[in-house]
Design a protein around this motif. Structure first.
Motif, PDB file in Angstrom:
ATOM      1  N   ARG A  61     -57.353  77.655 -30.710  1.00  0.00           N
ATOM      2  CA  ARG A  61     -58.027  78.457 -31.723  1.00  0.00           C
ATOM      3  C   ARG A  61     -58.567  77.521 -32.786  1.00  0.00           C
ATOM      4  O   ARG A  61     -57.844  76.685 -33.305  1.00  0.00           O
ATOM      5  CB  ARG A  61     -57.044  79.459 -32.333  1.00  0.00           C
ATOM      6  CG  ARG A  61     -56.364  80.331 -31.282  1.00  0.00           C
ATOM      7  CD  ARG A  61     -55.377  81.287 -31.936  1.00  0.00           C
ATOM      8  NE  ARG A  61     -54.723  82.077 -30.910  1.00  0.00           N
ATOM      9  CZ  ARG A  61     -53.499  81.847 -30.455  1.00  0.00           C
ATOM     10  NH1 ARG A  61     -52.811  80.831 -30.939  1.00  0.00           N
ATOM     11  NH2 ARG A  61     -52.963  82.611 -29.546  1.00  0.00           N
ATOM     12  N   LYS A  86     -67.611  82.693 -28.126  1.00  0.00           N
ATOM     13  CA  LYS A  86     -67.918  83.628 -29.203  1.00  0.00           C
ATOM     14  C   LYS A  86     -66.714  83.784 -30.122  1.00  0.00           C
ATOM     15  O   LYS A  86     -65.639  84.183 -29.681  1.00  0.00           O
ATOM     16  CB  LYS A  86     -68.300  84.987 -28.627  1.00  0.00           C
ATOM     17  CG  LYS A  86     -68.778  85.990 -29.675  1.00  0.00           C
ATOM     18  CD  LYS A  86     -69.217  87.279 -29.019  1.00  0.00           C
ATOM     19  CE  LYS A  86     -69.698  88.267 -30.080  1.00  0.00           C
ATOM     20  NZ  LYS A  86     -70.134  89.553 -29.462  1.00  0.00           N
ATOM     21  N   PRO A  87     -66.855  83.476 -31.415  1.00  0.00           N
ATOM     22  CA  PRO A  87     -65.713  83.612 -32.323  1.00  0.00           C
ATOM     23  C   PRO A  87     -65.392  85.077 -32.606  1.00  0.00           C
ATOM     24  O   PRO A  87     -66.253  85.940 -32.534  1.00  0.00           O
ATOM     25  CB  PRO A  87     -66.188  82.895 -33.585  1.00  0.00           C
ATOM     26  CG  PRO A  87     -67.675  83.010 -33.550  1.00  0.00           C
ATOM     27  CD  PRO A  87     -68.056  82.964 -32.098  1.00  0.00           C
ATOM     28  N   GLU A  88     -64.135  85.337 -32.945  1.00  0.00           N
ATOM     29  CA  GLU A  88     -63.698  86.694 -33.215  1.00  0.00           C
ATOM     30  C   GLU A  88     -64.025  87.136 -34.628  1.00  0.00           C
ATOM     31  O   GLU A  88     -64.263  88.315 -34.882  1.00  0.00           O
ATOM     32  CB  GLU A  88     -62.192  86.815 -32.979  1.00  0.00           C
ATOM     33  CG  GLU A  88     -61.779  86.615 -31.525  1.00  0.00           C
ATOM     34  CD  GLU A  88     -60.287  86.769 -31.343  1.00  0.00           C
ATOM     35  OE1 GLU A  88     -59.627  87.319 -32.234  1.00  0.00           O
ATOM     36  OE2 GLU A  88     -59.782  86.330 -30.301  1.00  0.00           O
ATOM     37  N   ILE A  89     -63.992  86.207 -35.580  1.00  0.00           N
ATOM     38  CA  ILE A  89     -64.228  86.549 -36.984  1.00  0.00           C
ATOM     39  C   ILE A  89     -65.393  85.720 -37.495  1.00  0.00           C
ATOM     40  O   ILE A  89     -65.464  84.526 -37.265  1.00  0.00           O
ATOM     41  CB  ILE A  89     -62.979  86.256 -37.845  1.00  0.00           C
ATOM     42  CG1 ILE A  89     -61.792  87.081 -37.357  1.00  0.00           C
ATOM     43  CG2 ILE A  89     -63.254  86.548 -39.321  1.00  0.00           C
ATOM     44  CD1 ILE A  89     -60.507  86.762 -38.081  1.00  0.00           C
ATOM     45  N   GLU A 139     -61.260  82.216 -34.875  1.00  0.00           N
ATOM     46  CA  GLU A 139     -60.512  83.207 -34.120  1.00  0.00           C
ATOM     47  C   GLU A 139     -59.433  83.765 -35.021  1.00  0.00           C
ATOM     48  O   GLU A 139     -58.938  83.092 -35.920  1.00  0.00           O
ATOM     49  CB  GLU A 139     -59.914  82.572 -32.864  1.00  0.00           C
ATOM     50  CG  GLU A 139     -60.990  82.146 -31.888  1.00  0.00           C
ATOM     51  CD  GLU A 139     -60.410  81.740 -30.552  1.00  0.00           C
ATOM     52  OE1 GLU A 139     -59.509  82.436 -30.063  1.00  0.00           O
ATOM     53  OE2 GLU A 139     -60.857  80.732 -30.017  1.00  0.00           O
ATOM     54  N   ARG A 140     -59.017  84.968 -34.752  1.00  0.00           N
ATOM     55  CA  ARG A 140     -58.191  85.729 -35.683  1.00  0.00           C
ATOM     56  C   ARG A 140     -56.895  85.030 -36.059  1.00  0.00           C
ATOM     57  O   ARG A 140     -56.466  85.041 -37.198  1.00  0.00           O
ATOM     58  CB  ARG A 140     -57.892  87.105 -35.096  1.00  0.00           C
ATOM     59  CG  ARG A 140     -57.185  88.033 -36.057  1.00  0.00           C
ATOM     60  CD  ARG A 140     -57.123  89.428 -35.491  1.00  0.00           C
ATOM     61  NE  ARG A 140     -58.449  89.949 -35.194  1.00  0.00           N
ATOM     62  CZ  ARG A 140     -59.249  90.524 -36.098  1.00  0.00           C
ATOM     63  NH1 ARG A 140     -58.835  90.620 -37.349  1.00  0.00           N
ATOM     64  NH2 ARG A 140     -60.423  90.968 -35.766  1.00  0.00           N
TER      65      ARG A 140
END
Length: 636
Positions: free
Chosen positions: A2, A26-29, A41-42
């Motif tokens: 992460r 693709k990032p989560e945040i 990422e979160r």
């Protein structure tokens, strides 16, 4: 893995698509404005969201890592420490302190973190590192003038506006020391943030300013060793008690030694994870310790396939600090995270409280080997410090640079202070005692530390500010000729201390002379007396397999060179033929593990493939391919 990435551009021309061309996944945040963009990422950071900004809508902050508490003081007031309440989000906690004091709160903030602050009213973006730089952030100024940063140095070259290549001098240092010192990296124009600093980017003109709020200053206290044992044990118990909470399951990375045993001595109902290649002496001692402590013993059995598989499994492990093998737990991620909510280790105990950081003479005993004498070797000049570094280097490679010249160009006096690869020390004494771990990336175990931090909530208690402060006051003679950790275990849990140390064969409660004699006698016995042999030549009775024999027993070096030897031909170091010759030399009983493992690490890094073997026209295809190859595989 992460990661967190960001772009800061003063001219206000950032678009919402800033990450699409850069990041292979693709990032989560995401957070995007016209001047600041952040993607993560979160689980990589705690973000103080809009609700946390309610009292001051102009400020937003992100925390990479964790904070444990705050020591108030200053303006003539007595200092008092308060742990962070468990029910307060750590980023919100930092934001509230910033609103009260500005950056002053960083001097008393206790944690392992990098804090990102976007202050719209003051038009600045700040990156704030903790005292030892335990959460590294890498940055560069791109061709378009923007500041690009990431917690993964291997991803910076993928940014379309970043133009970099391998820097011959700093690549040479990495190959020789398996780490890069100070703020330097082997990538041209790419540096790490300094420890204990506030790096502010002015969003009006893009200028960058760095302010130092802390650096280590060694001030020995004239106290008895017993005072240090009591103080150390009390602080250590307090640190662990504050971090652990009822209703959570905790694990300890347990060896047969003393550092992790100390952690276990102050925990209840823990799971003890012991990594080994077979149930050898070290593993049996660790099992005895776990059973005595009432902990569940979990053997994470590795074997040669685990070690060799880490070449591929850890190739995205981001730092130029350590070998491909040093994210040791990466193949056991699911087994650990399924059983515990948090993990503790004894990492950095020896650097801060043992003899590792105090130079000592090594005496040759001829055919019997050698031994380190527990007396301090004086280092009185910068040249003598450079000599000390060179003695530890693996420098048998054909490189375009001279290692001594590289060190002399990067370590120098600045008045009474010493600058070591962009990091300033108050004195030569501070450099000698703490240069191996300040910043933490000067230590080659940074890969292991970072991998643990990314896997789940993790802590090494030795990196707490209260223990760092105690280390800075402990006389060298206690580090060299006393066993602080062993005596603390004796104080906290005498039954655990009564179990022999796997490396000395004597209990932790015994005096230092007995431990010292036991360690050297056990080593002599293994080498020259006993005829007991492990079932395979690469297996040992200690915590690690014999990498020299592993290289001779398996052909993975040639496999890597068959696949990636052309990359060696393209970067400033030994070419594929030279590496094959080095391997041949090693197989004929000359130990070249240091050189070979570091070269294999570089050759398997995605950044090496990208910088040396990728035409610009194939850039997008390569990013996608490397992204698919970056998945972490668990070894069951």
């Amino acid at each position: 893995m992460r990661y967190t990435h960001g772009v800061v551009r003063a001219d206000g021309s950032l678009s919402e698509k800033v990450f699409e061309e850069w990041l292979p996944s693709k990032p989560e945040i995401r957070y995007t404005s016209d001047r600041v963009a952040l993607a993560t990422e979160r689980d990589a950071c705690h973000s103080a969201g809009e609700a946390a900004d309610a009292e001051n809508e102009s400020v937003r902050c992100w925390l990479l890592g964790d904070v444990y508490g705050y020591e108030d003081g200053g303006h003539g007031c007595p200092r008092g420490y308060e742990p962070r309440p468990a029910d307060i989000d750590p980023a919100q906690y930092c934001l509230s302190l910033y609103e009260r004091t500005g950056f002053e709160f960083l001097e008393g903030l206790n944690g392992n973190y990098t804090l990102l602050l976007y202050d719209r009213e003051r038009q600045r973006f700040a990156l704030c590192t903790d005292r030892f730089g335990t959460v590294p952030v890498y940055w560069t100024r791109a061709d378009d003038g923007s500041i690009v940063f990431s917690t993964n140095v291997q991803l910076l070259p993928f940014h379309p506006a970043v133009d970099t290549a391998y820097h011959p001098a700093y690549l040479h240092e990495y190959l020789a020391f398996r780490c890069t010192f100070g703020v330097k990296t082997p990538l041209e124009g790419v540096e790490k943030l300094e420890p204990g600093t506030i790096t502010s980017i002015a969003l009006g003109d893009g200028s960058l300013r760095t302010e130092q709020y802390w650096r280590p200053q060694y001030r020995p206290r004239d106290e008895s060793f017993e005072w240090f044992v009591e103080e150390f044990a009390d602080r250590f118990r307090t640190v662990v008690d504050e971090w652990t909470h009822d209703g959570h399951e905790y694990g300890v990375l347990l060896s047969g030694g003393s550092d992790s045993r100390l952690v276990l001595s102050v925990l209840e109902n823990a799971t003890a994870f012991h990594m080994n290649d077979w149930m050898n002496r070290e593993a049996r001692i660790a099992e005895r310790v776990a059973l005595q402590a009432g902990a569940t013993f979990e053997l994470l059995e590795r074997g040669p396939e685990y070690r060799i598989g880490s070449l591929e499994r850890n190739r995205w492990a981001e730092s130029f600090n350590g070998w491909f093998s040093q994210p040791y737990t990466s193949g056991f991620e699911s087994r650990i995270t399924e059983q515990v909510d948090g993990l503790l280790s004894g990492l950095y105990s020896d650097s801060l409280f043992g003899g590792y950081s105090v130079p000592s003479p090594n005496v040759s005993l001829g055919p019997l080997g050698s031994m380190t004498v527990p007396i301090e070797r004086p280092i009185e000049t910068v040249d003598e410090y450079i000599d000390l570094l060179l003695e530890r280097a693996h420098d048998n490679l054909d490189m375009p640079t001279d290692l001594r010249t590289v060190l002399e160009s990067n370590i120098h006096r600045d008045g009474d202070r010493i600058v070591h690869h962009g990091v300033t020390y108050e004195s030569l004494e501070d450099l000698v005692y703490y240069g191996s771990c300040y910043p933490l990336s000067n230590d080659d175990d940074m890969r292991f530390h970072t991998d643990l931090r990314r896997m789940l909530p993790y802590r090494s208690p030795f990196l707490d500010n209260r223990l760092l402060d105690l280390s800075l006051s402990m006389p060298p003679r206690y580090r060299l000729r006393r066993d602080l950790v062993g005596q603390a275990v004796t104080r906290l849990d005498p039954d655990l201390a009564a179990i022999p140390h796997a490396s000395t064969g004597v209990s932790l409660s015994r005096s230092f002379p007995v431990e010292y004699a036991g360690e050297h006698f056990l080593e002599f016995w293994r080498k020259h007396v006993t005829n007991r042999t492990p079932p395979k030549p690469y297996l040992t009775d200690g915590p690690w397999l014999d990498d020299a024999e592993l290289l001779r027993s398996f052909e993975f070096t040639n496999d890597v060179l068959d696949q990636r030897g052309h990359l060696a031909d393209a970067f400033p170091g030994p070419d594929a033929d030279a590496i094959r010759e080095l391997y041949h030399t090693h197989c004929h009983d000359e130990d070249r593990v240091g050189e070979l493992y570091t070269l294999l690490t570089v050759l398997t890094m995605p950044v090496t493939e990208y910088l040396t073997d990728v035409p610009e026209s194939n850039r997008a295809e390569t990013i996608d391919l490397l992204s698919r190859q970056s998945q972490v595989i668990d070894v069951e």
